[in-house]
Design an enzyme around this catalytic site. Structure first.
Site, PDB file in Angstrom:
ATOM      1  N   ASN A   9       2.634  -1.888  -5.179  1.00  0.00           N
ATOM      2  CA  ASN A   9       2.981  -2.748  -4.515  1.00  0.00           C
ATOM      3  C   ASN A   9       4.556  -1.876  -2.761  1.00  0.00           C
ATOM      4  O   ASN A   9       5.327  -2.794  -3.205  1.00  0.00           O
ATOM      5  CB  ASN A   9       3.298  -3.812  -3.897  1.00  0.00           C
ATOM      6  CG  ASN A   9       2.900  -5.260  -2.230  1.00  0.00           C
ATOM      7  OD1 ASN A   9       3.634  -3.949  -1.083  1.00  0.00           O
ATOM      8  ND2 ASN A   9       2.758  -6.017  -1.916  1.00  0.00           N
ATOM      9  N   LYS A  11       5.831  -2.243  -0.491  1.00  0.00           N
ATOM     10  CA  LYS A  11       5.707  -3.159   0.988  1.00  0.00           C
ATOM     11  C   LYS A  11       6.857  -2.305   1.853  1.00  0.00           C
ATOM     12  O   LYS A  11       5.994  -1.118   2.110  1.00  0.00           O
ATOM     13  CB  LYS A  11       7.292  -4.556   0.116  1.00  0.00           C
ATOM     14  CG  LYS A  11       6.810  -4.977  -0.567  1.00  0.00           C
ATOM     15  CD  LYS A  11       7.057  -6.682  -0.855  1.00  0.00           C
ATOM     16  CE  LYS A  11       6.788  -6.715  -2.353  1.00  0.00           C
ATOM     17  NZ  LYS A  11       7.238  -8.268  -2.990  1.00  0.00           N
ATOM     18  N   HIS A  97      -1.305 -11.422   0.680  1.00  0.00           N
ATOM     19  CA  HIS A  97      -0.026 -11.469   0.443  1.00  0.00           C
ATOM     20  C   HIS A  97       0.890 -12.656   0.583  1.00  0.00           C
ATOM     21  O   HIS A  97       1.055 -12.369   2.703  1.00  0.00           O
ATOM     22  CB  HIS A  97       0.764 -10.126   0.542  1.00  0.00           C
ATOM     23  CG  HIS A  97       1.717  -9.940  -0.755  1.00  0.00           C
ATOM     24  ND1 HIS A  97       3.113 -10.686  -0.242  1.00  0.00           N
ATOM     25  CD2 HIS A  97       2.187  -9.534  -1.751  1.00  0.00           C
ATOM     26  CE1 HIS A  97       3.984 -10.267  -0.864  1.00  0.00           C
ATOM     27  NE2 HIS A  97       3.495  -9.825  -2.330  1.00  0.00           N
ATOM     28  N   GLU A  99       4.109 -13.094   1.557  1.00  0.00           N
ATOM     29  CA  GLU A  99       4.374 -11.831   3.092  1.00  0.00           C
ATOM     30  C   GLU A  99       4.013 -12.235   4.085  1.00  0.00           C
ATOM     31  O   GLU A  99       5.034 -12.588   4.704  1.00  0.00           O
ATOM     32  CB  GLU A  99       5.794 -11.435   2.151  1.00  0.00           C
ATOM     33  CG  GLU A  99       6.652 -11.405   1.664  1.00  0.00           C
ATOM     34  CD  GLU A  99       6.757  -9.860   0.257  1.00  0.00           C
ATOM     35  OE1 GLU A  99       6.105  -8.833   0.455  1.00  0.00           O
ATOM     36  OE2 GLU A  99       7.168 -10.019  -0.668  1.00  0.00           O
ATOM     37  N   GLU A 169      -0.109 -14.992  -7.569  1.00  0.00           N
ATOM     38  CA  GLU A 169       1.075 -14.797  -7.592  1.00  0.00           C
ATOM     39  C   GLU A 169       2.005 -15.314  -7.135  1.00  0.00           C
ATOM     40  O   GLU A 169       2.057 -16.632  -5.999  1.00  0.00           O
ATOM     41  CB  GLU A 169       1.285 -13.385  -6.323  1.00  0.00           C
ATOM     42  CG  GLU A 169       0.966 -11.934  -6.543  1.00  0.00           C
ATOM     43  CD  GLU A 169       1.801 -10.489  -6.161  1.00  0.00           C
ATOM     44  OE1 GLU A 169       2.444 -10.280  -5.974  1.00  0.00           O
ATOM     45  OE2 GLU A 169       1.934 -10.772  -4.815  1.00  0.00           O
ATOM     46  N   GLY A 175      10.180 -11.225  -6.521  1.00  0.00           N
ATOM     47  CA  GLY A 175      10.897 -10.378  -6.273  1.00  0.00           C
ATOM     48  C   GLY A 175      12.568 -11.660  -5.991  1.00  0.00           C
ATOM     49  O   GLY A 175      13.086 -11.191  -6.047  1.00  0.00           O
ATOM     50  N   SER A 215       7.850 -10.491 -10.387  1.00  0.00           N
ATOM     51  CA  SER A 215       8.552  -9.575 -11.431  1.00  0.00           C
ATOM     52  C   SER A 215       9.016  -9.116 -12.784  1.00  0.00           C
ATOM     53  O   SER A 215       8.714  -9.267 -13.625  1.00  0.00           O
ATOM     54  CB  SER A 215       9.823 -11.056 -11.358  1.00  0.00           C
ATOM     55  OG  SER A 215      10.674 -11.368 -10.441  1.00  0.00           O
TER      56      SER A 215
HETATM   57  P1  PGA Z   1       8.242  -8.275  -7.454  1.00  0.00           P
HETATM   58  O1  PGA Z   1       6.849  -8.296  -6.024  1.00  0.00           O
HETATM   59  O2  PGA Z   1       7.594  -7.385  -8.153  1.00  0.00           O
HETATM   60  O3  PGA Z   1       8.805  -7.435  -6.341  1.00  0.00           O
HETATM   61  O4  PGA Z   1       7.911  -9.617  -7.446  1.00  0.00           O
HETATM   62  C1  PGA Z   1       5.530  -8.287  -6.656  1.00  0.00           C
HETATM   63  C2  PGA Z   1       4.488  -8.222  -4.589  1.00  0.00           C
HETATM   64  O5  PGA Z   1       5.274  -9.256  -4.185  1.00  0.00           O
HETATM   65  O6  PGA Z   1       3.298  -8.057  -5.241  1.00  0.00           O
END
Ligand code: PGA
Length: 253
Positions: A9, A11, A97, A99, A169, A175, A215
């Site tokens: 991803n 982003k 997601h 976000e 998630e 993140g 992560s």
């Molecule tokens: P990350 O993000 O691996 O940076 O924690 C995962 C995601 O948001 O899909």
């Protein structure tokens, strides 16, 4: 065996040129995937056509959109419809997601719409669920995630649900560098599968891939993916570094 998936991803990161170089670096590794293994790159909309053509000769590598509209078509400036994605042969779409839920006020109800639209067009939704830290600390994460599933997915027919990939998630792990432990991941994935079993039966639930996200990196992918109910990962930060993501792909079971 159900599909095992390493999904990147990106982003809102990387210029097109940086993305192209990253993709080349990953493909240059010539990783031989088994038939049940897939690699997915969720890239920004403007890169989808080129990413798809770059992957067209690669077996089991696919491009994904990171979002789609919950409306079919019409006067929705700036939105991208599922039909548009289908018209450029996009096979996957990340839905809901955290976000998007947080910054763009996406609700379980609108995500139910998006999921159905994807399935109608033969696009595999990668449906994201997961609890914030306060819910985890209160110990009510199972009920929280079950509500997300019920309100967004459980109106689907048995035939439709088999076309869905789920990504768990936990928001506190995204993140942050703070990964769920393998026990926490396995426990939630088993819970999600038990909810699917209660609704759709064991045989069907057993076929649905449930990815872990939050992560994931080269150093922890192998032990996370080794959990019996973890079928790969949705990877943010570590998917932006070719050597990290390559190791994550290699960690698929
Ligand atoms: P990350 O993000 O691996 O940076 O924690 C995962 C995601 O948001 O899909």
């Amino acid at each position: 065996m159900r599909k095992q998936i390493a999904a990147a991803n990106w982003k809102m990161n990387l210029t097109y040129q940086q993305g192209e170089a990253l993709l080349d670096d990953v493909l240059d590794e010539r990783i031989k995937l088994q038939p049940h293994q897939q690699v997915v790159f969720a890239v920004p909309f403007p890169y989808l056509i080129m990413t798809n053509s770059g992957l067209s000769d690669e077996k089991n590598y696919f491009a994904a959109a990171q979002n789609c509209s919950d409306k079919k078509a019409g006067a929705y400036t700036g939105e991208v419809s599922v039909e548009m994605l289908k018209s450029i042969h996009v096979g996957y779409c990340v839905i809901g997601h955290s976000e998007r839920r947080e910054y763009f006020a996406e609700t379980n109800q609108s995500l139910a719409q998006k999921t159905v639209l994807c399935l109608e067009q033969g696009i595999t939704p990668i449906f994201c669920c997961g609890e914030p830290l306060a819910i985890r600390e209160a110990g009510t994460q199972n009920a929280f995630v079950e509500t997300q599933l019920q309100e967004s997915l459980f109106a689907l027919s048995s035939e439709q649900i088999t076309g869905v990939v789920i990504a768990y998630e936990p928001i506190w792990a995204i993140g942050t560098g703070k990964t769920a432990s393998t026990e926490q991941a396995q426990e939630m994935h088993a819970f999600i599968r038990s909810s699917l079993t209660a609704k759709y039966g064991a045989e069907l639930a057993d076929d649905i891939s449930i990815l872990y996200g939050g992560s994931v990196k080269a150093a922890n992918a192998k032990e996370l993916f080794a959990c019996p109910d973890v079928d790969g990962g949705l990877v943010g930060g570590a998917s932006l570094v070719a050597r990290e993501f390559v190791q994550i792909i290699r960690a698929l079971k």
